[in-house]
Design an enzyme around this catalytic site. Structure first.
Site: not given
Ligand code: NAD
Length: 491
Positions: A174, A249, A283, A384
């Site tokens: 997804k 991650e 991130c 963050e």
């Molecule tokens: P998010 O957690 O809002 O969403 C990430 C994904 O999870 C999306 O596809 C979203 O639809 C899905 N999601 C949301 N709620 C969910 C649930 N209850 N159950 C299952 N899936 C769900 O994050 P974002 O705003 O898309 O991305 C930003 C975040 O990602 C930042 O915190 C960043 O640090 C992190 N990030 C981490 C890494 C890493 O490698 N550590 C890399 C890139 C981004």
């Protein structure tokens, strides 16, 4: 306008969902695509297709060499469509073309890397007593749910899809609901190369519905998630139902430590790169810049001078150095943190506002921003922000630098700038983070693990570690001298 559909059991689901989500170009607010809005039912169909493909399909059963062949074909397609994918990524996510171009090249390289790695020897034997042969074999886990964020739409997907498929799993993937465009292209490649039916399935839609359905399903054996720490916590809870394996991650608030003896211009340059690349939506961004007290004023002055010259604009303009934020919501979140920083008493030294006027008006642009005179307990120092907002902290000696660097709940990344090699190594070894740099920032390679300490994650992406995440290990003990054991008397 692009029409994006789900891909389940080797077929595009053109009419699967009536609801559509509009996909917005964050540089100008225009609608670039309409994506089918998946439901729990769609997720369930995809999971069942992946389950069937795992239990009966050819993908887990074919030789690693055959699977590697498919992965190499995907890499070739990505390379052949480099320009198109770059343009689409910029349109969807907002990042400048040069950043999107790197992502596309990295995505192809990642498929090639795992195509090679899966052919390496896997497994072990142990020197146990002579009449026994003990060994370990590696096996795929089963149906893997892969859920990714919007900041690297293609690359974060590939970091999961390539090793998961290489290992022989079947997947339900997804993308973020904000950025599904390049993922859809990737699945077009899967379709063109005739990846076996059900091996790779894609559902589109919201996290709370489709993502939750994947994370909670008893038929999913593993979930690999990249995203925010709060969502990671929900995934852990959902995953507990069937004790599925999880790999997370998550977020970061990474320290970039600048000692007075560092190469001054290089350190300023990397500090800018560390926080403003990707408009801070990375991130591992170096969002906390820790500067040794004695060079604080000179460093901040030079940093601000350079930050104010960064060319902010639409990603498809070749002169653009920093693009917009991904969405109105993300921009509002960042502006909220900027207001909070001022309220908390930090000193705004550059930026601090949405950019407006002319072409800026319809996009989600925030000026490169930095705060000085912060204190460790401020929320802008601890949380963050995920935008172009740096916070400066200062330290007097090595011990204080280390203490401040580790003083958050996160542990994703960190860097140190100094010309004293022993000091660099001493400090970096004390940083509680999985991804670190000495006299550089952000560069990372497919060969090395990407891994967060503390609340930045569980498990690793990339490298051999990233492949191991998607495999089970099984010990086999083979008796070479078959005779009754004689434990109980044979009466
Ligand atoms: P998010 O957690 O809002 O969403 C990430 C994904 O999870 C999306 O596809 C979203 O639809 C899905 N999601 C949301 N709620 C969910 C649930 N209850 N159950 C299952 N899936 C769900 O994050 P974002 O705003 O898309 O991305 C930003 C975040 O990602 C930042 O915190 C960043 O640090 C992190 N990030 C981490 C890494 C890493 O490698 N550590 C890399 C890139 C981004």
């Amino acid at each position: 306008m692009l029409q994006l559909s789900m891909y389940i059991n080797g077929a595009w689901q053109a009419n699967n969902s009536v609801a559509k989500r509009q996909i917005i170009n964050p540089a100008n607010g225009t609608v670039i695509a309409e994506a089918a809005e998946g439901t729990e039912l769609d997720a369930e169909q995809a999971i069942q297709a992946a389950k069937q493909a795992f239990e009966q399909g050819p993908w887990p059963r074919m030789s690693a060499e055959e699977r590697a062949g498919y992965l190499l074909k995907i890499a070739e397609r990505i390379e052949a469509h480099h320009e198109e994918l770059t343009r689409l990524e910029t349109m969807d996510n907002g990042k400048p073309l040069r950043e999107a171009g790197y992502d596309v090249s990295d995505a192809a390289a990642c498929f090639r890397y795992y195509a090679g790695l899966i052919l390496a020897p896997h497994g072990e034997t142990y020197p146990v007593p002579d009449q026994m042969q003990a060994m370990v074999v590696r096996e795929p886990i089963g149906v893997c749910g892969l859920i990714v964020p919007w900041n690297y739409p293609l690359l974060m997907s590939v970091w999961k899809i390539a090793p998961a498929l290489a290992a022989g799993n079947t997947i339900v993937y997804k993308p973020s609901e904000l950025t599904p465009v390049t993922a859809t292209k990737l699945f077009e490649f899967f379709d063109q190369i005739k990846l076996p039916k059900g091996a790779a399935n894609m559902v589109l839609g919201a996290g709370e519905t489709v993502g939750h359905a994947i994370a909670a399903s008893d038929d999913v054996a593993m979930v690999s998630f990249t995203g925010g720490t709060a969502t990671g916590r929900k995934i852990m809870q959902d995953a507990s139902g069937n004790m599925k394996k999880i790999s997370l991650e998550l977020g970061g608030k990474s320290p970039n430590i600048i000692f007075a003896d560092a190469d001054f211009e290089a350190a300023v340059d990397y500090a800018l790169f560390g926080i403003y690349a990707g408009a801070g939506q990375i991130c591992s961004a170096g969002s906390r810049i820790l500067v040794e007290e004695s060079i604080k004023e000179r460093f901040i002055t030079r940093f601000v001078e350079r930050a104010n010259q960064i060319v902010v604009g639409a990603g498809d303009n070749p002169i653009t150095e920093m693009g917009p934020l991904v969405s109105q919501q993300q921009m509002d979140k960042v502006l909220h943190y900027i207001a909070l920083g001022q309220k908390e008493g930090a000193k705004l030294v550059c930026g601090g506002c949405r950019l407006t006027g002319g072409a800026y008006d319809n996009g989600f642009f925030v000026a490169p921003t930095a705060f000085a005179e912060t204190t460790p307990e401020m929320r802008i120092v601890q949380e963050e922000i995920f935008g172009p907002v740096a916070v400066f902290q200062t330290f007097r000696d090595e011990a204080e630098a280390i203490q401040l660097a580790n003083d958050t709940k996160y542990g994703l990344a960190g860097a140190v700038f100094t010309n004293n090699a022993a000091k660099a190594m001493r400090v970096i070894k004390k940083i509680r983070a999985g991804i670190t740099w000495i006299n550089t920032y952000h560069g990372t390679y497919n060969e090395a693990p990407w891994h967060g300490y503390k609340q930045s994650g569980i498990g690793s992406s990339l490298g051999t570690y990233g492949l191991d995440e998607f495999m089970e290990v099984k010990q086999i003990n083979f008796n070479l001298d078959v005779a009754p054991i004689g434990w109980f008397a044979n009466r």
